[in-house]
Design a protein around this motif. Sequence first.
Motif, PDB file in Angstrom:
ATOM      1  N   GLU A  68       0.810  -1.224   0.000  1.00 46.32           N
ATOM      2  CA  GLU A  68       0.000   0.000   0.000  1.00 46.32           C
ATOM      3  C   GLU A  68       0.846   1.278   0.000  1.00 46.32           C
ATOM      4  O   GLU A  68       0.309   2.382  -0.021  1.00 46.32           O
ATOM      5  CB  GLU A  68      -0.961   0.009   1.202  1.00 46.32           C
ATOM      6  CG  GLU A  68      -0.284   0.093   2.551  1.00 46.32           C
ATOM      7  CD  GLU A  68       0.148  -1.257   3.125  1.00 46.32           C
ATOM      8  OE1 GLU A  68       0.642  -1.268   4.260  1.00 46.32           O
ATOM      9  OE2 GLU A  68       0.011  -2.283   2.450  1.00 46.32           O
ATOM     10  N   TYR A  69       2.184   1.152  -0.024  1.00 47.04           N
ATOM     11  CA  TYR A  69       3.069   2.316   0.017  1.00 47.04           C
ATOM     12  C   TYR A  69       2.895   3.179  -1.231  1.00 47.04           C
ATOM     13  O   TYR A  69       3.015   2.713  -2.353  1.00 47.04           O
ATOM     14  CB  TYR A  69       4.529   1.857   0.122  1.00 47.04           C
ATOM     15  CG  TYR A  69       5.524   2.984   0.106  1.00 47.04           C
ATOM     16  CD1 TYR A  69       5.759   3.732   1.249  1.00 47.04           C
ATOM     17  CD2 TYR A  69       6.216   3.305  -1.039  1.00 47.04           C
ATOM     18  CE1 TYR A  69       6.661   4.759   1.246  1.00 47.04           C
ATOM     19  CE2 TYR A  69       7.131   4.345  -1.062  1.00 47.04           C
ATOM     20  CZ  TYR A  69       7.354   5.063   0.091  1.00 47.04           C
ATOM     21  OH  TYR A  69       8.256   6.096   0.074  1.00 47.04           O
ATOM     22  N   ARG A  70       2.600   4.471  -1.024  1.00 49.40           N
ATOM     23  CA  ARG A  70       2.430   5.399  -2.139  1.00 49.40           C
ATOM     24  C   ARG A  70       2.642   6.817  -1.639  1.00 49.40           C
ATOM     25  O   ARG A  70       1.919   7.285  -0.781  1.00 49.40           O
ATOM     26  CB  ARG A  70       1.037   5.251  -2.723  1.00 49.40           C
ATOM     27  CG  ARG A  70       0.852   6.046  -3.984  1.00 49.40           C
ATOM     28  CD  ARG A  70      -0.477   5.776  -4.589  1.00 49.40           C
ATOM     29  NE  ARG A  70      -1.412   6.777  -4.083  1.00 49.40           N
ATOM     30  CZ  ARG A  70      -2.689   6.782  -4.362  1.00 49.40           C
ATOM     31  NH1 ARG A  70      -3.210   5.830  -5.089  1.00 49.40           N
ATOM     32  NH2 ARG A  70      -3.468   7.713  -3.896  1.00 49.40           N
ATOM     33  N   MET A  71       3.630   7.506  -2.206  1.00 47.66           N
ATOM     34  CA  MET A  71       3.928   8.879  -1.818  1.00 47.66           C
ATOM     35  C   MET A  71       3.614   9.870  -2.938  1.00 47.66           C
ATOM     36  O   MET A  71       4.036  11.020  -2.871  1.00 47.66           O
ATOM     37  CB  MET A  71       5.407   9.003  -1.445  1.00 47.66           C
ATOM     38  CG  MET A  71       5.816   8.181  -0.247  1.00 47.66           C
ATOM     39  SD  MET A  71       5.091   8.741   1.289  1.00 47.66           S
ATOM     40  CE  MET A  71       5.893  10.305   1.493  1.00 47.66           C
ATOM     41  N   CYS A  72       2.912   9.440  -3.970  1.00 46.68           N
ATOM     42  CA  CYS A  72       2.575  10.331  -5.077  1.00 46.68           C
ATOM     43  C   CYS A  72       1.234   9.908  -5.674  1.00 46.68           C
ATOM     44  O   CYS A  72       0.738   8.828  -5.398  1.00 46.68           O
ATOM     45  CB  CYS A  72       3.665  10.309  -6.144  1.00 46.68           C
ATOM     46  SG  CYS A  72       3.823   8.736  -6.986  1.00 46.68           S
ATOM     47  N   ARG A  73       0.689  10.768  -6.517  1.00 48.06           N
ATOM     48  CA  ARG A  73      -0.590  10.461  -7.168  1.00 48.06           C
ATOM     49  C   ARG A  73      -0.402   9.546  -8.367  1.00 48.06           C
ATOM     50  O   ARG A  73      -1.254   8.740  -8.678  1.00 48.06           O
ATOM     51  CB  ARG A  73      -1.278  11.744  -7.610  1.00 48.06           C
ATOM     52  CG  ARG A  73      -1.752  12.584  -6.460  1.00 48.06           C
ATOM     53  CD  ARG A  73      -2.425  13.848  -6.982  1.00 48.06           C
ATOM     54  NE  ARG A  73      -2.769  14.728  -5.901  1.00 48.06           N
ATOM     55  CZ  ARG A  73      -3.986  14.843  -5.407  1.00 48.06           C
ATOM     56  NH1 ARG A  73      -4.958  14.127  -5.912  1.00 48.06           N
ATOM     57  NH2 ARG A  73      -4.233  15.664  -4.423  1.00 48.06           N
ATOM     58  N   ALA A  74       0.723   9.685  -9.059  1.00 50.12           N
ATOM     59  CA  ALA A  74       0.962   8.902 -10.280  1.00 50.12           C
ATOM     60  C   ALA A  74       1.377   7.488  -9.915  1.00 50.12           C
ATOM     61  O   ALA A  74       2.482   7.253  -9.459  1.00 50.12           O
ATOM     62  CB  ALA A  74       2.039   9.562 -11.125  1.00 50.12           C
ATOM     63  N   LEU A 125      12.254   7.122  -3.290  1.00 48.49           N
ATOM     64  CA  LEU A 125      11.193   6.320  -3.886  1.00 48.49           C
ATOM     65  C   LEU A 125       9.841   6.913  -3.530  1.00 48.49           C
ATOM     66  O   LEU A 125       9.565   7.195  -2.363  1.00 48.49           O
ATOM     67  CB  LEU A 125      11.267   4.878  -3.388  1.00 48.49           C
ATOM     68  CG  LEU A 125      10.201   3.928  -3.911  1.00 48.49           C
ATOM     69  CD1 LEU A 125      10.451   3.626  -5.386  1.00 48.49           C
ATOM     70  CD2 LEU A 125      10.174   2.646  -3.107  1.00 48.49           C
ATOM     71  N   LEU A 126       8.987   7.074  -4.547  1.00 51.37           N
ATOM     72  CA  LEU A 126       7.635   7.570  -4.329  1.00 51.37           C
ATOM     73  C   LEU A 126       6.587   6.481  -4.519  1.00 51.37           C
ATOM     74  O   LEU A 126       5.543   6.498  -3.885  1.00 51.37           O
ATOM     75  CB  LEU A 126       7.342   8.738  -5.277  1.00 51.37           C
ATOM     76  CG  LEU A 126       8.286   9.932  -5.155  1.00 51.37           C
ATOM     77  CD1 LEU A 126       7.952  10.978  -6.208  1.00 51.37           C
ATOM     78  CD2 LEU A 126       8.256  10.517  -3.761  1.00 51.37           C
ATOM     79  N   ALA A 135       9.491   2.041 -11.121  1.00 54.87           N
ATOM     80  CA  ALA A 135       9.431   2.795  -9.874  1.00 54.87           C
ATOM     81  C   ALA A 135       9.315   4.274 -10.188  1.00 54.87           C
ATOM     82  O   ALA A 135       9.957   4.775 -11.107  1.00 54.87           O
ATOM     83  CB  ALA A 135      10.678   2.536  -9.042  1.00 54.87           C
ATOM     84  N   ARG A 136       8.486   4.960  -9.429  1.00 52.65           N
ATOM     85  CA  ARG A 136       8.383   6.417  -9.529  1.00 52.65           C
ATOM     86  C   ARG A 136       9.296   6.986  -8.450  1.00 52.65           C
ATOM     87  O   ARG A 136       9.187   6.624  -7.279  1.00 52.65           O
ATOM     88  CB  ARG A 136       6.938   6.843  -9.306  1.00 52.65           C
ATOM     89  CG  ARG A 136       6.719   8.317  -9.264  1.00 52.65           C
ATOM     90  CD  ARG A 136       6.668   8.871 -10.636  1.00 52.65           C
ATOM     91  NE  ARG A 136       6.346  10.284 -10.557  1.00 52.65           N
ATOM     92  CZ  ARG A 136       6.231  11.041 -11.598  1.00 52.65           C
ATOM     93  NH1 ARG A 136       6.388  10.538 -12.802  1.00 52.65           N
ATOM     94  NH2 ARG A 136       5.954  12.304 -11.469  1.00 52.65           N
TER      95      ARG A 136
END
Length: 150
Positions: A68-74, A125-126, A135-136
């Motif tokens: 569930e790790y997510r630091m951005c919208r994209a 990492l985002l 990876a974003r």
Amino acid sequence: MDRESLICEAILRDREVERALSIIWEPDDETCRRVGWHLVANTGTLFHIGRRLLELSTPGGALLPPPEYRMCRATEPTEEDMFAAPMLQPWSLLLFQSGSLPAFWKLGGTVHHRDHACTWIWARLLYLHREKSMARTTDGWVRLGKRMSA
């Protein structure tokens, strides 16, 4: 230190861990993961105990962020992103914490791009797209090649 010693150390150093996690206190993978993720939100010694517990509960010791790790919208690379993204190979992923700042993920490796010379980078990492091996990062999307062994 082994799992049992690290869990005991976590309980002694963080009195909240027992109240925050309702688990059976056995030194198994599940307990190590839950205690580890709880502790890496801290700094200093608690962070290091948590990261070590996570390493012990991961096959090969190579950590990945939780799904569930997510630091951005994209979270989905476009077709253009997939075509233009440089290849990062070999790559490494670190859960990094310094001083009083919270922990964050750093992605590093050798960047291979058809228009530029190979260089080594470290970027925050985002988002990690596991299915597309991309990876974003703070520098944009990268394709992931072979991971360095842990």
